[in-house]
Design an enzyme around this catalytic site. Structure first.
Site, PDB file in Angstrom:
ATOM      1  N   HIS A  37       9.242  -3.809   8.782  1.00  0.00           N
ATOM      2  CA  HIS A  37       8.608  -3.241   9.264  1.00  0.00           C
ATOM      3  C   HIS A  37       7.870  -3.994   9.597  1.00  0.00           C
ATOM      4  O   HIS A  37       7.087  -4.894   9.387  1.00  0.00           O
ATOM      5  CB  HIS A  37       8.552  -2.277   7.920  1.00  0.00           C
ATOM      6  N   ASP A  80       4.132  -2.593   9.372  1.00  0.00           N
ATOM      7  CA  ASP A  80       2.971  -2.560   8.445  1.00  0.00           C
ATOM      8  C   ASP A  80       2.634  -4.203   7.575  1.00  0.00           C
ATOM      9  O   ASP A  80       3.471  -4.493   6.686  1.00  0.00           O
ATOM     10  CB  ASP A  80       2.442  -0.626   7.957  1.00  0.00           C
ATOM     11  N   ASP A  96       5.790 -10.320   3.736  1.00  0.00           N
ATOM     12  CA  ASP A  96       6.238  -9.149   3.484  1.00  0.00           C
ATOM     13  C   ASP A  96       5.793  -8.341   4.715  1.00  0.00           C
ATOM     14  O   ASP A  96       4.130  -8.165   5.071  1.00  0.00           O
ATOM     15  CB  ASP A  96       5.574  -8.619   2.616  1.00  0.00           C
ATOM     16  N   GLU A 134       6.433   1.326   6.237  1.00  0.00           N
ATOM     17  CA  GLU A 134       6.910   0.970   5.052  1.00  0.00           C
ATOM     18  C   GLU A 134       6.573   0.906   3.148  1.00  0.00           C
ATOM     19  O   GLU A 134       6.994   1.486   2.882  1.00  0.00           O
ATOM     20  CB  GLU A 134       7.768  -0.112   5.467  1.00  0.00           C
ATOM     21  N   GLU A 135       5.581   0.729   3.718  1.00  0.00           N
ATOM     22  CA  GLU A 135       4.277  -0.177   2.622  1.00  0.00           C
ATOM     23  C   GLU A 135       3.574   1.304   1.959  1.00  0.00           C
ATOM     24  O   GLU A 135       2.777   1.220   0.594  1.00  0.00           O
ATOM     25  CB  GLU A 135       3.146  -1.136   2.705  1.00  0.00           C
ATOM     26  N   GLU A 155      13.564  -7.851   4.627  1.00  0.00           N
ATOM     27  CA  GLU A 155      12.162  -8.500   3.505  1.00  0.00           C
ATOM     28  C   GLU A 155      12.621  -9.741   3.095  1.00  0.00           C
ATOM     29  O   GLU A 155      13.888 -10.785   2.373  1.00  0.00           O
ATOM     30  CB  GLU A 155      12.426  -7.409   1.764  1.00  0.00           C
TER      31      GLU A 155
END
Length: 382
Positions: free
Chosen positions: A69, A71, A101, A133-134, A161
Protein backbone atom coordinates in the site's frame (compact mmCIF):
# COMPACT_ATOMS: atom_id res chain seq x y z
CA UNK A 1 18.19 2.94 -9.10
CA UNK A 2 18.84 1.30 -5.76
CA UNK A 3 16.14 0.44 -3.27
CA UNK A 4 17.34 3.23 -0.99
CA UNK A 5 17.20 5.74 -3.85
CA UNK A 6 13.62 4.73 -4.59
CA UNK A 7 12.69 4.81 -0.92
CA UNK A 8 13.96 8.38 -0.70
CA UNK A 9 11.59 9.38 -3.49
CA UNK A 10 8.65 7.46 -2.01
CA UNK A 11 9.07 9.02 1.45
CA UNK A 12 9.00 12.48 -0.15
CA UNK A 13 5.40 11.92 -1.30
CA UNK A 14 3.23 12.83 1.75
CA UNK A 15 0.62 10.19 1.01
CA UNK A 16 -1.35 10.39 4.25
CA UNK A 17 -4.59 8.47 3.71
CA UNK A 18 -6.72 11.62 3.67
CA UNK A 19 -4.62 13.08 0.82
CA UNK A 20 -4.08 12.06 -2.83
CA UNK A 21 -1.49 9.48 -3.84
CA UNK A 22 -1.48 10.22 -7.57
CA UNK A 23 2.02 11.72 -7.65
CA UNK A 24 3.49 8.59 -6.09
CA UNK A 25 1.54 6.37 -8.48
CA UNK A 26 2.73 8.46 -11.43
CA UNK A 27 6.31 8.11 -10.20
CA UNK A 28 5.95 4.32 -9.97
CA UNK A 29 4.30 4.17 -13.41
CA UNK A 30 7.12 6.21 -14.97
CA UNK A 31 9.78 4.15 -13.22
CA UNK A 32 8.25 0.95 -14.61
CA UNK A 33 7.75 2.48 -18.05
CA UNK A 34 11.45 3.31 -18.21
CA UNK A 35 12.03 -0.46 -18.18
CA UNK A 36 9.35 -1.11 -20.77
CA UNK A 37 6.76 -2.27 -18.22
CA UNK A 38 3.17 -1.20 -18.80
CA UNK A 39 0.95 -0.34 -15.82
CA UNK A 40 -2.81 -0.40 -15.34
CA UNK A 41 -3.99 2.60 -13.32
CA UNK A 42 -7.29 2.16 -11.48
CA UNK A 43 -8.39 5.59 -10.29
CA UNK A 44 -11.12 6.58 -7.86
CA UNK A 45 -14.16 8.32 -9.40
CA UNK A 46 -12.90 11.73 -8.28
CA UNK A 47 -9.41 11.02 -9.66
CA UNK A 48 -7.61 11.92 -6.42
CA UNK A 49 -6.27 8.44 -5.75
CA UNK A 50 -5.34 5.35 -7.71
CA UNK A 51 -4.12 1.78 -7.58
CA UNK A 52 -1.48 0.39 -9.92
CA UNK A 53 -1.19 -3.12 -11.32
CA UNK A 54 1.59 -4.31 -13.60
CA UNK A 55 2.76 -7.64 -15.00
CA UNK A 56 6.32 -8.47 -16.00
CA UNK A 57 6.80 -11.53 -18.17
CA UNK A 58 4.24 -13.75 -19.91
CA UNK A 59 0.62 -12.63 -19.73
CA UNK A 60 -0.98 -15.99 -20.57
CA UNK A 61 -0.32 -17.67 -17.22
CA UNK A 62 -0.68 -16.82 -13.52
CA UNK A 63 2.30 -15.55 -11.57
CA UNK A 64 3.47 -14.32 -8.20
CA UNK A 65 1.97 -11.03 -6.99
CA UNK A 66 3.75 -8.61 -4.69
CA UNK A 67 1.31 -6.27 -2.95
CA UNK A 68 1.98 -3.05 -1.07
CA UNK A 69 0.00 0.00 0.00
CA UNK A 70 1.07 3.55 -0.73
CA UNK A 71 -0.71 5.47 2.03
CA UNK A 72 0.70 6.33 5.45
CA UNK A 73 -0.72 7.48 8.77
CA UNK A 74 -0.65 11.16 9.84
CA UNK A 75 2.26 12.81 11.65
CA UNK A 76 0.32 15.56 13.46
CA UNK A 77 0.87 15.56 17.20
CA UNK A 78 4.01 13.44 16.96
CA UNK A 79 7.43 14.71 18.06
CA UNK A 80 9.64 13.93 15.05
CA UNK A 81 13.31 14.87 15.32
CA UNK A 82 13.48 15.57 11.56
CA UNK A 83 11.17 16.17 8.60
CA UNK A 84 9.04 13.00 8.40
CA UNK A 85 8.74 13.34 4.63
CA UNK A 86 12.45 13.60 3.97
CA UNK A 87 14.48 10.42 4.24
CA UNK A 88 17.22 10.58 6.86
CA UNK A 89 19.83 7.80 6.93
CA UNK A 90 21.98 7.44 10.03
CA UNK A 91 23.34 4.71 12.30
CA UNK A 92 22.19 1.93 10.02
CA UNK A 93 18.60 3.15 9.84
CA UNK A 94 16.46 4.96 7.27
CA UNK A 95 13.99 7.32 8.94
CA UNK A 96 10.78 8.71 7.46
CA UNK A 97 7.02 8.31 7.58
CA UNK A 98 6.19 5.01 5.93
CA UNK A 99 9.77 3.70 5.97
CA UNK A 100 8.62 0.56 7.79
CA UNK A 101 4.90 0.64 6.98
CA UNK A 102 5.43 -0.01 4.13
CA UNK A 103 7.36 2.02 1.60
CA UNK A 104 10.52 0.02 2.28
CA UNK A 105 8.92 -3.05 0.71
CA UNK A 106 7.41 -0.98 -2.11
CA UNK A 107 10.85 0.44 -2.89
CA UNK A 108 12.34 -3.05 -2.98
CA UNK A 109 9.63 -4.39 -5.31
CA UNK A 110 10.05 -1.43 -7.68
CA UNK A 111 13.81 -1.97 -7.70
CA UNK A 112 13.17 -5.64 -8.45
CA UNK A 113 11.05 -4.65 -11.46
CA UNK A 114 14.07 -3.09 -13.10
CA UNK A 115 16.09 -6.27 -12.65
CA UNK A 116 13.19 -8.48 -13.75
CA UNK A 117 12.73 -6.49 -16.96
CA UNK A 118 16.17 -7.64 -18.06
CA UNK A 119 15.42 -11.33 -17.54
CA UNK A 120 13.24 -13.81 -19.45
CA UNK A 121 10.61 -14.91 -16.97
CA UNK A 122 9.02 -18.34 -17.23
CA UNK A 123 6.47 -17.30 -14.59
CA UNK A 124 5.14 -13.73 -14.50
CA UNK A 125 5.71 -11.23 -11.72
CA UNK A 126 2.70 -9.08 -10.78
CA UNK A 127 3.06 -5.79 -8.90
CA UNK A 128 0.10 -4.30 -7.02
CA UNK A 129 0.08 -0.89 -5.33
CA UNK A 130 -3.02 0.26 -3.48
CA UNK A 131 -4.33 3.28 -1.59
CA UNK A 132 -6.26 3.76 1.66
CA UNK A 133 -5.10 0.58 3.36
CA UNK A 134 -4.59 2.42 6.64
CA UNK A 135 -8.30 3.30 6.85
CA UNK A 136 -9.60 -0.25 6.47
CA UNK A 137 -8.20 -1.77 3.26
CA UNK A 138 -10.57 0.46 1.28
CA UNK A 139 -8.65 1.31 -1.88
CA UNK A 140 -7.57 -2.18 -2.88
CA UNK A 141 -11.19 -3.24 -3.45
CA UNK A 142 -11.36 -1.61 -6.88
CA UNK A 143 -8.20 -3.49 -7.85
CA UNK A 144 -9.79 -6.71 -6.62
CA UNK A 145 -12.88 -5.98 -8.73
CA UNK A 146 -10.60 -5.59 -11.77
CA UNK A 147 -8.87 -8.90 -11.02
CA UNK A 148 -12.21 -10.65 -10.53
CA UNK A 149 -13.00 -10.12 -14.20
CA UNK A 150 -9.48 -10.77 -15.49
CA UNK A 151 -9.01 -13.91 -17.59
CA UNK A 152 -6.04 -14.95 -15.42
CA UNK A 153 -5.53 -14.24 -11.73
CA UNK A 154 -2.24 -14.37 -9.84
CA UNK A 155 -1.15 -17.78 -8.62
CA UNK A 156 -0.15 -16.49 -5.18
CA UNK A 157 0.43 -13.24 -3.31
CA UNK A 158 3.05 -11.86 -0.93
CA UNK A 159 1.84 -8.83 1.04
CA UNK A 160 4.93 -6.93 2.11
CA UNK A 161 3.83 -5.53 5.47
CA UNK A 162 6.69 -5.46 8.00
CA UNK A 163 7.30 -8.86 9.59
CA UNK A 164 11.11 -8.78 9.92
CA UNK A 165 10.99 -10.99 6.80
CA UNK A 166 9.29 -13.84 8.65
CA UNK A 167 6.26 -15.55 7.13
CA UNK A 168 2.95 -14.47 8.65
CA UNK A 169 0.22 -16.91 7.68
CA UNK A 170 -2.70 -15.07 9.23
CA UNK A 171 -4.27 -11.99 10.73
CA UNK A 172 -7.57 -11.21 12.41
CA UNK A 173 -10.61 -9.90 10.58
CA UNK A 174 -12.06 -6.52 11.47
CA UNK A 175 -15.54 -5.06 11.75
CA UNK A 176 -15.74 -1.31 12.41
CA UNK A 177 -19.10 0.06 13.54
CA UNK A 178 -20.79 3.11 15.01
CA UNK A 179 -23.39 3.09 17.75
CA UNK A 180 -25.56 6.24 17.72
CA UNK A 181 -27.13 6.76 21.14
CA UNK A 182 -30.26 8.94 21.19
CA UNK A 183 -31.54 10.60 24.35
CA UNK A 184 -33.68 13.62 25.20
CA UNK A 185 -32.13 17.06 25.65
CA UNK A 186 -32.80 19.38 28.55
CA UNK A 187 -31.34 22.00 30.86
CA UNK A 188 -28.57 20.56 33.00
CA UNK A 189 -30.20 22.04 36.10
CA UNK A 190 -33.10 19.66 35.41
CA UNK A 191 -30.94 16.76 34.26
CA UNK A 192 -33.08 13.98 35.79
CA UNK A 193 -35.98 15.11 33.59
CA UNK A 194 -33.90 14.46 30.45
CA UNK A 195 -32.13 11.41 29.06
CA UNK A 196 -28.40 11.94 28.73
CA UNK A 197 -27.14 10.36 25.49
CA UNK A 198 -23.55 10.41 26.75
CA UNK A 199 -24.59 8.38 29.79
CA UNK A 200 -26.40 5.95 27.49
CA UNK A 201 -23.24 5.69 25.39
CA UNK A 202 -21.18 4.98 28.51
CA UNK A 203 -23.62 2.23 29.44
CA UNK A 204 -23.08 0.73 25.98
CA UNK A 205 -19.30 0.91 26.40
CA UNK A 206 -19.80 -0.99 29.64
CA UNK A 207 -21.61 -3.69 27.67
CA UNK A 208 -18.74 -3.73 25.17
CA UNK A 209 -16.26 -4.27 27.98
CA UNK A 210 -18.35 -7.04 29.51
CA UNK A 211 -18.32 -8.86 26.17
CA UNK A 212 -14.55 -8.39 25.91
CA UNK A 213 -14.01 -9.76 29.41
CA UNK A 214 -16.17 -12.79 28.64
CA UNK A 215 -14.32 -13.51 25.40
CA UNK A 216 -10.93 -13.10 27.08
CA UNK A 217 -11.91 -15.52 29.87
CA UNK A 218 -14.03 -18.07 28.02
CA UNK A 219 -13.66 -17.53 24.27
CA UNK A 220 -11.77 -19.47 21.65
CA UNK A 221 -8.02 -18.82 21.60
CA UNK A 222 -5.40 -18.92 18.88
CA UNK A 223 -1.92 -19.07 20.47
CA UNK A 224 -0.22 -17.94 17.26
CA UNK A 225 -1.37 -14.37 18.01
CA UNK A 226 0.25 -12.07 20.55
CA UNK A 227 -3.30 -11.37 21.81
CA UNK A 228 -4.75 -14.85 21.32
CA UNK A 229 -8.46 -14.00 21.35
CA UNK A 230 -10.97 -11.74 19.60
CA UNK A 231 -10.83 -8.14 20.83
CA UNK A 232 -13.47 -5.41 21.18
CA UNK A 233 -12.42 -1.79 21.45
CA UNK A 234 -14.14 1.62 21.64
CA UNK A 235 -11.95 4.19 19.92
CA UNK A 236 -13.97 7.42 19.57
CA UNK A 237 -16.84 8.93 21.56
CA UNK A 238 -18.48 12.16 20.38
CA UNK A 239 -21.43 13.92 21.96
CA UNK A 240 -22.68 17.07 23.61
CA UNK A 241 -22.58 20.75 22.67
CA UNK A 242 -22.44 22.65 25.97
CA UNK A 243 -21.96 21.79 29.63
CA UNK A 244 -25.35 23.14 30.64
CA UNK A 245 -27.27 21.09 28.03
CA UNK A 246 -28.14 17.46 28.58
CA UNK A 247 -27.07 15.97 25.22
CA UNK A 248 -29.57 14.17 23.02
CA UNK A 249 -27.03 12.41 20.82
CA UNK A 250 -23.72 10.63 21.28
CA UNK A 251 -21.81 8.29 18.96
CA UNK A 252 -19.41 5.51 19.85
CA UNK A 253 -17.05 4.20 17.18
CA UNK A 254 -15.89 0.70 18.02
CA UNK A 255 -14.30 -2.32 16.40
CA UNK A 256 -14.23 -6.09 16.60
CA UNK A 257 -10.99 -7.83 15.59
CA UNK A 258 -11.84 -11.49 15.34
CA UNK A 259 -9.79 -14.64 15.12
CA UNK A 260 -10.84 -17.10 12.41
CA UNK A 261 -12.92 -19.21 14.79
CA UNK A 262 -15.16 -16.25 15.77
CA UNK A 263 -17.82 -14.60 13.60
CA UNK A 264 -17.70 -10.81 14.02
CA UNK A 265 -21.28 -10.38 12.77
CA UNK A 266 -22.56 -12.75 15.44
CA UNK A 267 -20.68 -10.82 18.11
CA UNK A 268 -22.23 -7.62 16.79
CA UNK A 269 -25.68 -9.20 16.94
CA UNK A 270 -25.16 -10.03 20.61
CA UNK A 271 -23.99 -6.47 21.31
CA UNK A 272 -27.10 -5.12 19.59
CA UNK A 273 -29.34 -7.40 21.67
CA UNK A 274 -27.79 -6.14 24.89
CA UNK A 275 -28.02 -2.55 23.66
CA UNK A 276 -31.74 -3.05 22.99
CA UNK A 277 -32.19 -4.18 26.58
CA UNK A 278 -30.38 -1.06 27.76
CA UNK A 279 -32.70 1.13 25.73
CA UNK A 280 -35.80 -0.67 26.95
CA UNK A 281 -35.09 0.47 30.50
CA UNK A 282 -35.57 4.09 29.44
CA UNK A 283 -38.33 3.72 26.85
CA UNK A 284 -41.18 4.01 29.41
CA UNK A 285 -40.19 7.55 30.38
CA UNK A 286 -38.41 8.45 27.15
CA UNK A 287 -39.91 6.86 24.02
CA UNK A 288 -37.19 8.56 21.94
CA UNK A 289 -34.44 6.48 23.56
CA UNK A 290 -32.50 4.43 21.04
CA UNK A 291 -29.14 2.96 20.12
CA UNK A 292 -28.79 2.52 16.35
CA UNK A 293 -25.92 0.63 14.74
CA UNK A 294 -24.09 1.15 11.45
CA UNK A 295 -21.30 -1.06 10.11
CA UNK A 296 -18.72 1.37 8.73
CA UNK A 297 -16.18 -1.06 7.32
CA UNK A 298 -15.25 -4.70 7.41
CA UNK A 299 -12.55 -6.94 6.03
CA UNK A 300 -11.91 -10.64 6.45
CA UNK A 301 -9.09 -12.26 8.33
CA UNK A 302 -6.38 -14.34 6.73
CA UNK A 303 -5.79 -17.98 7.71
CA UNK A 304 -3.35 -19.65 5.34
CA UNK A 305 -2.40 -23.19 6.44
CA UNK A 306 1.22 -23.47 7.50
CA UNK A 307 1.65 -26.42 5.11
CA UNK A 308 0.23 -24.55 2.10
CA UNK A 309 2.36 -24.53 -1.08
CA UNK A 310 2.82 -20.74 -0.87
CA UNK A 311 4.46 -21.13 2.55
CA UNK A 312 6.89 -23.69 1.18
CA UNK A 313 7.58 -21.41 -1.80
CA UNK A 314 8.36 -18.33 0.30
CA UNK A 315 10.53 -20.35 2.68
CA UNK A 316 12.91 -20.81 -0.25
CA UNK A 317 13.25 -17.02 -0.50
CA UNK A 318 14.01 -16.03 3.09
CA UNK A 319 16.42 -16.90 5.87
CA UNK A 320 13.97 -17.54 8.74
CA UNK A 321 11.57 -20.44 7.98
CA UNK A 322 9.35 -19.95 11.04
CA UNK A 323 5.72 -18.85 10.73
CA UNK A 324 3.48 -16.74 12.95
CA UNK A 325 0.40 -14.49 12.76
CA UNK A 326 0.26 -10.70 12.91
CA UNK A 327 -2.05 -8.53 15.00
CA UNK A 328 -2.70 -5.94 12.28
CA UNK A 329 -4.95 -6.37 9.26
CA UNK A 330 -3.95 -6.35 5.59
CA UNK A 331 -5.44 -6.69 2.14
CA UNK A 332 -4.33 -10.31 2.26
CA UNK A 333 -7.67 -11.49 3.62
CA UNK A 334 -9.44 -9.87 0.67
CA UNK A 335 -7.11 -11.41 -1.92
CA UNK A 336 -7.58 -14.82 -0.32
CA UNK A 337 -11.27 -14.50 0.50
CA UNK A 338 -12.60 -12.81 -2.63
CA UNK A 339 -10.17 -14.06 -5.25
CA UNK A 340 -9.02 -17.37 -3.73
CA UNK A 341 -5.40 -16.29 -4.20
CA UNK A 342 -3.21 -18.04 -1.58
CA UNK A 343 -1.56 -15.26 0.41
CA UNK A 344 1.06 -14.74 3.10
CA UNK A 345 2.54 -11.62 4.67
CA UNK A 346 6.29 -11.10 4.56
CA UNK A 347 8.16 -7.82 4.43
CA UNK A 348 11.13 -5.92 5.86
CA UNK A 349 11.13 -3.93 9.06
CA UNK A 350 9.00 -4.20 12.16
CA UNK A 351 5.55 -2.82 12.93
CA UNK A 352 7.01 -1.85 16.31
CA UNK A 353 8.38 1.17 14.43
CA UNK A 354 5.19 1.83 12.45
CA UNK A 355 2.80 4.70 13.21
CA UNK A 356 5.32 6.30 15.59
CA UNK A 357 7.46 9.44 15.48
CA UNK A 358 10.89 8.80 13.94
CA UNK A 359 9.60 5.71 12.14
CA UNK A 360 12.48 3.81 10.60
CA UNK A 361 13.56 0.70 8.79
CA UNK A 362 16.95 -0.90 9.42
CA UNK A 363 19.22 -0.87 6.38
CA UNK A 364 20.08 -4.53 6.93
CA UNK A 365 16.37 -5.32 6.63
CA UNK A 366 16.22 -3.50 3.29
CA UNK A 367 19.27 -5.44 2.11
CA UNK A 368 17.71 -8.73 3.24
CA UNK A 369 14.51 -7.83 1.39
CA UNK A 370 16.50 -7.21 -1.78
CA UNK A 371 18.07 -10.65 -1.37
CA UNK A 372 14.60 -12.14 -1.02
CA UNK A 373 13.58 -10.37 -4.21
CA UNK A 374 16.63 -11.74 -6.05
CA UNK A 375 15.79 -15.27 -4.94
CA UNK A 376 12.22 -14.72 -6.13
CA UNK A 377 13.54 -13.58 -9.50
CA UNK A 378 15.67 -16.71 -9.76
CA UNK A 379 12.55 -18.80 -9.12
CA UNK A 380 10.64 -16.98 -11.87
CA UNK A 381 13.47 -17.00 -14.38
CA UNK A 382 15.24 -20.35 -13.95
Amino acid sequence: MTTLDILERLIAFPTVSRDPNRELIAYARDLLAAHGIESQIIATPDGRKANLFATIGPTDKPGVMLSGHTDVVPVEGQAWSSDPFRLRVTDGRAYGRGAADMKGFVASMLALAGRAAGRTLATPLHLALSHDEEVGCVGVRSLIERLETAPIRPLMCIVGEPTLLRIATGHKGKLAARATCCGVEGHSALAPKALNAIHLACDFVGVLREHQDRIAEEGTRDPDYEVPFTTLHAGVIAGGTALNIVPNRCTVDFEIRNIAEDDASQILDRLMDDAARLVQRSRGAFPEADIAFEVVNTYPGLATPSDAPIVAFVRRLIEDPSTFKVAFGTEGGLFDGRLSIPTIICGPGSMDQGHKPDEYIALDQLAACDRMMDRLLDQLAP
